[in-house]
Design a protein around this motif. Structure first.
Motif, short mmCIF file in Angstrom:
data_model
loop_
_atom_site.label_atom_id
_atom_site.label_comp_id
_atom_site.label_asym_id
_atom_site.label_seq_id
_atom_site.Cartn_x
_atom_site.Cartn_y
_atom_site.Cartn_z
N ASN A 183 0.72 -1.11 -0.06
CA ASN A 183 0.06 -0.08 -0.25
C ASN A 183 1.43 0.97 0.44
O ASN A 183 0.67 2.28 -0.66
N ALA A 184 2.04 1.19 0.47
CA ALA A 184 3.12 2.18 1.14
C ALA A 184 3.70 2.55 -0.26
O ALA A 184 3.43 3.68 -0.96
N ASN A 185 3.64 1.07 -1.41
CA ASN A 185 4.47 1.86 -2.78
C ASN A 185 3.74 1.89 -3.60
O ASN A 185 3.65 2.90 -4.39
N PHE A 186 2.31 1.84 -3.19
CA PHE A 186 1.18 2.11 -4.66
C PHE A 186 0.98 4.01 -4.74
O PHE A 186 0.95 3.98 -5.10
N ILE A 187 0.80 4.18 -3.23
CA ILE A 187 0.67 5.61 -2.63
C ILE A 187 1.92 6.22 -3.42
O ILE A 187 2.12 7.67 -4.38
N ALA A 188 3.03 6.03 -2.35
CA ALA A 188 4.23 6.46 -3.78
C ALA A 188 4.03 6.77 -5.60
O ALA A 188 4.43 7.41 -5.38
N ILE A 189 4.03 5.44 -5.34
CA ILE A 189 3.83 5.68 -7.69
C ILE A 189 3.11 6.42 -8.03
O ILE A 189 2.74 6.95 -8.87
N CYS A 190 1.76 6.19 -7.25
CA CYS A 190 0.88 6.99 -7.79
C CYS A 190 1.05 8.64 -7.44
O CYS A 190 0.48 9.77 -8.20
N ALA A 191 2.31 8.68 -6.64
CA ALA A 191 1.88 10.92 -6.45
C ALA A 191 3.20 10.81 -7.46
O ALA A 191 3.74 11.54 -7.87
N LEU A 192 4.40 9.52 -7.36
CA LEU A 192 5.81 9.55 -8.40
C LEU A 192 4.99 9.41 -9.86
O LEU A 192 6.04 10.64 -10.73
N LEU A 193 3.89 9.01 -10.23
CA LEU A 193 4.22 9.10 -11.72
C LEU A 193 3.94 10.84 -12.73
O LEU A 193 4.45 11.07 -13.58
N PRO A 194 3.05 11.79 -12.28
CA PRO A 194 2.99 13.46 -12.21
C PRO A 194 3.88 14.19 -11.65
O PRO A 194 3.44 14.92 -12.20
N LEU A 195 3.95 13.34 -10.62
CA LEU A 195 5.90 14.24 -9.99
C LEU A 195 6.75 15.56 -11.25
O LEU A 195 7.48 16.26 -11.14
N PRO A 196 7.13 13.83 -12.86
CA PRO A 196 8.17 14.53 -14.11
C PRO A 196 7.13 16.28 -13.85
O PRO A 196 8.45 17.18 -14.71
N PHE A 197 5.68 16.21 -14.72
CA PHE A 197 5.17 17.00 -14.45
C PHE A 197 4.96 18.28 -14.00
O PHE A 197 5.02 19.69 -14.30
N ALA A 198 4.15 17.73 -12.71
CA ALA A 198 4.83 18.76 -11.25
C ALA A 198 5.83 19.64 -11.42
O ALA A 198 6.64 21.03 -11.58
N GLY A 199 6.88 18.71 -12.03
CA GLY A 199 8.54 19.75 -11.78
C GLY A 199 8.70 20.33 -13.15
O GLY A 199 8.97 21.91 -12.82
N TYR A 200 8.77 19.29 -14.52
CA TYR A 200 8.85 21.12 -16.15
C TYR A 200 7.72 22.31 -15.07
O TYR A 200 8.26 22.63 -15.96
N TYR A 201 6.48 21.87 -14.87
CA TYR A 201 5.13 22.87 -14.79
C TYR A 201 6.03 24.28 -13.73
O TYR A 201 6.28 25.62 -14.56
N LEU A 202 7.19 23.97 -13.17
CA LEU A 202 7.91 24.28 -12.18
C LEU A 202 8.60 25.35 -12.94
O LEU A 202 9.14 26.52 -12.92
#
Length: 590
Positions: free
Chosen positions: A270-289
């Motif tokens: 469950n912890a890994n699932f949470i981390a993956i769910c947030a990891l997938l959009p993270l590069p796009f959030a960084g690109y937006y920043l």
């Protein structure tokens, strides 16, 4: 444990008093002077204490505080979600898992409060004029920040110690409401703190001389506030998931019974699932920043991506690749829990090939730092074949492919123990294959054609349809898969705990890579201000007003990371010895 929380409660009370005294005092004095300009400092205006490097102290303390703050912000978010799931399904395992997660964060919360107080005292001690100037502008928000921090401690106290008391339908709703309030306060604290740091990068509400116009909301709502908020919120959730995943791995490896191994295997998943769910959009959030930094100041943008920090993004790429590879590896190992997973083993090697290929593209530099002999043998710093892979179109293409194939790993894991019963299963699978194929081809076309055969405007613009394509593939495929496997029968019960020990080290790698990555990115965010405390407003004239080299910064971040991970191990140990619980027989049924 009760003493630990009480100490954190006391630390927040001290922080409240210090913030009131330190924030409102200089603010009232400068308000009487009509919000004077930013002070012009000399080297003599920076106190020295026993030869201690004040900047280095603040760097390490601030980084430790941010790591712990990210953890204690993220954990209550998914604890609230897990508790709500447990209440809806009436599955006690969810409630127990949520309680254990929040128990881990209690000690971390106390350490966060201590580090926050230490950071505040360090700022006042080593950079009094900078802190005085910022507290002039943000006097109200600093006061409310202290009040909210005090309130967060009180709510956390009630939330944790009232967990078992607030059971039953009506009382459980009260407990969930406390969890929602706890998350609202924590998120507000993050937003306020982000306003202060982004003001130093993109000041607002002041004139060119730094004279404050009295509108604090304008200073808070500066140009980079929203991009930082989005990026940090997503990153904190991913980071929190990685830390509690490391805790579950630690407990799994030290478990003595099969019941305990099953429990902590489930918790780690469950912890890994949470981390993956947030990891997938993270590069796009960084690109937006990064795009917003360019939009605010091209000079800062060039310094960020094409200047002295460019090579640090190669290290960033390696760490991001490590995150994706370790998350996928954990999913592949987890397929061993199901007796029906053998049907999909053949696909793992092809997913791995794509992930590794995209990873290699992701960290390939455009130009190389070489010796004279290497330059002569290569013919220049730009490799004729690999060099084109170093520009952003190639990297955008690579990261989108990594996200899609990581999602494919999750989709296969989700299917491994199910057998569809709908009559149109074959057609549904064909539609999914067509969707993935069309999406991948579109991403490749946008990356290759618009990246290498059009002008710069189209190169930048092509990243948007690439992101949209990835989003459409994930969402439509997930919806379609849910219909295909509605009412599906299980191949057999999932064997929680039947996962190799080596998979737990993938969870450790996630936590370590995230920690180091956050530290290095924090160095970049602060470093692009270069010789300014507040960009173009207040110059840094201290003896340490230089941009640290990559090697120096990596060493500082590594030392801080070792200190942090040592404290995390201490938190894990406290959580372990505070309550030794034996799971009842039959708690996990295979």
């Amino acid at each position: 444990m009760r003493k630990t929380l009480s100490f954190g409660f006391l630390a927040s009370l001290v922080a409240l008093v210090v913030c009131v005294l330190a924030g409102t005092g200089p603010a009232l004095a400068q308000e009487a002077a009509g919000f004077g300009p930013a002070p012009v400092l000399t080297a003599a205006d920076y106190p020295t204490v026993a030869g201690v490097n004040g900047r280095l102290v603040i760097w390490i303390v601030a980084q430790l505080h941010l790591w712990f703050a990210a953890f204690v912000l993220a954990v209550p978010i998914f604890v609230f979600i897990i508790e709500a799931i447990g209440m809806r399904t009436r599955d006690k395992r969810y409630d127990d898992m949520a309680y254990e997660f929040i128990k881990v964060s209690i000690t971390a919360y106390s350490i966060t409060a201590i580090l926050g107080g230490l950071l505040l005292f360090s700022l006042i001690l080593f950079y009094p004029h900078l802190f005085g100037y910022l507290s002039t502008i943000f006097s109200k928000s600093m006061f409310y920040y202290a009040l909210l921090f005090f309130g967060e401690s009180a709510v956390l106290y009630l939330y944790y110690y009232g967990w078992h008391w607030l059971q039953g339908d009506l009382r459980k709703w009260i407990h969930l409401s406390l969890g929602l309030l706890l998350n609202a306060i924590g998120t507000t604290l993050m937003l306020l703190a982000n306003a202060w740091l982004t003001f130093m990068m993109s000041p607002a509400g002041v004139d060119p001389a730094g004279v404050f116009n009295g509108n604090e909301w304008e200073a808070i709502h500066n140009f980079l506030w929203n991009p930082i908020n989005i990026h940090r919120f997503v990153a904190n959730i991913a980071y929190g998931g990685s830390i509690v995943g490391a805790y579950a791995a630690f407990k799994f490896l030290t478990a003595r019974t099969s019941q305990e191994k099953a429990h902590y295997d489930w918790m780690g998943y469950n912890a890994n699932f949470i981390a993956i769910c947030a990891l997938l959009p993270l590069p796009f959030a960084g690109y937006y920043l990064a795009a917003e930094i360019y939009a605010y100041s091209q000079q800062m943008g060039i310094t960020l991506m094409g200047g002295i920090f460019a090579w640090l993004f190669i290290i960033q790429a390696v760490l991001i690749g490590a995150l994706f590879l370790s998350a996928n590896y954990y999913l592949w190992c987890g397929m061993g829990r199901s007796d029906g997973a053998r049907r999909y083993y053949w696909a793992i090697k092809y997913i791995a090939i794509v992930l590794i290929g995209a990873f290699l593209v992701w960290f390939t530099p455009h130009t190389l730092v070489l010796t004279n002999s290497e330059l002569k043998s290569l013919g220049g710093p730009h490799h004729s074949i690999l060099g084109p892979l170093g520009i952003m179109p190639a990297k955008n293409t690579a990261v989108n492919l990594m996200i899609i194939f990581t999602f494919l790993s999750f989709l296969i894991y989700r299917r491994s123990n199910k057998v569809a019963t709908v009559s149109w299963e074959g057609m549904g699978n064909t539609l999914q294959v067509a969707l993935f194929t069309a999406g991948i081809l579109n991403i490749l076309f946008l990356g290759i054609y618009h990246g290498y055969f059009t002008n710069t405007v189209y190169k930048v613009a092509a990243s948007i349809p690439q992101v949209l394509t990835t989003f459409v593939v994930i969402v439509v495929s997930l919806v379609l898969d849910s219909f295909i496997y509605r009412g599906a029968r299980d191949v057999g019960p999932l064997h929680w705990g039947r996962i190799p020990d080596r998979a737990q080290y993938a969870l450790f790698l996630l936590a370590v890579a995230f920690t180091w990555l956050m530290g290095l990115m924090g160095y970049i965010r602060s470093g692009i201000r270069q010789h300014w405390h507040v960009v173009d407003i207040m110059r840094d004239n201290s003896p340490n007003a230089f941009t640290p080299t990559l090697g120096y910064a990596a060493n500082v971040v590594s030392v801080a990371a070792v200190i942090f991970l040592t404290l995390v191990i201490f938190v894990f140990w406290i959580a372990k010895v505070s309550s030794v619980k034996t799971l009842p027989a039959g708690y996990w049924k295979e």
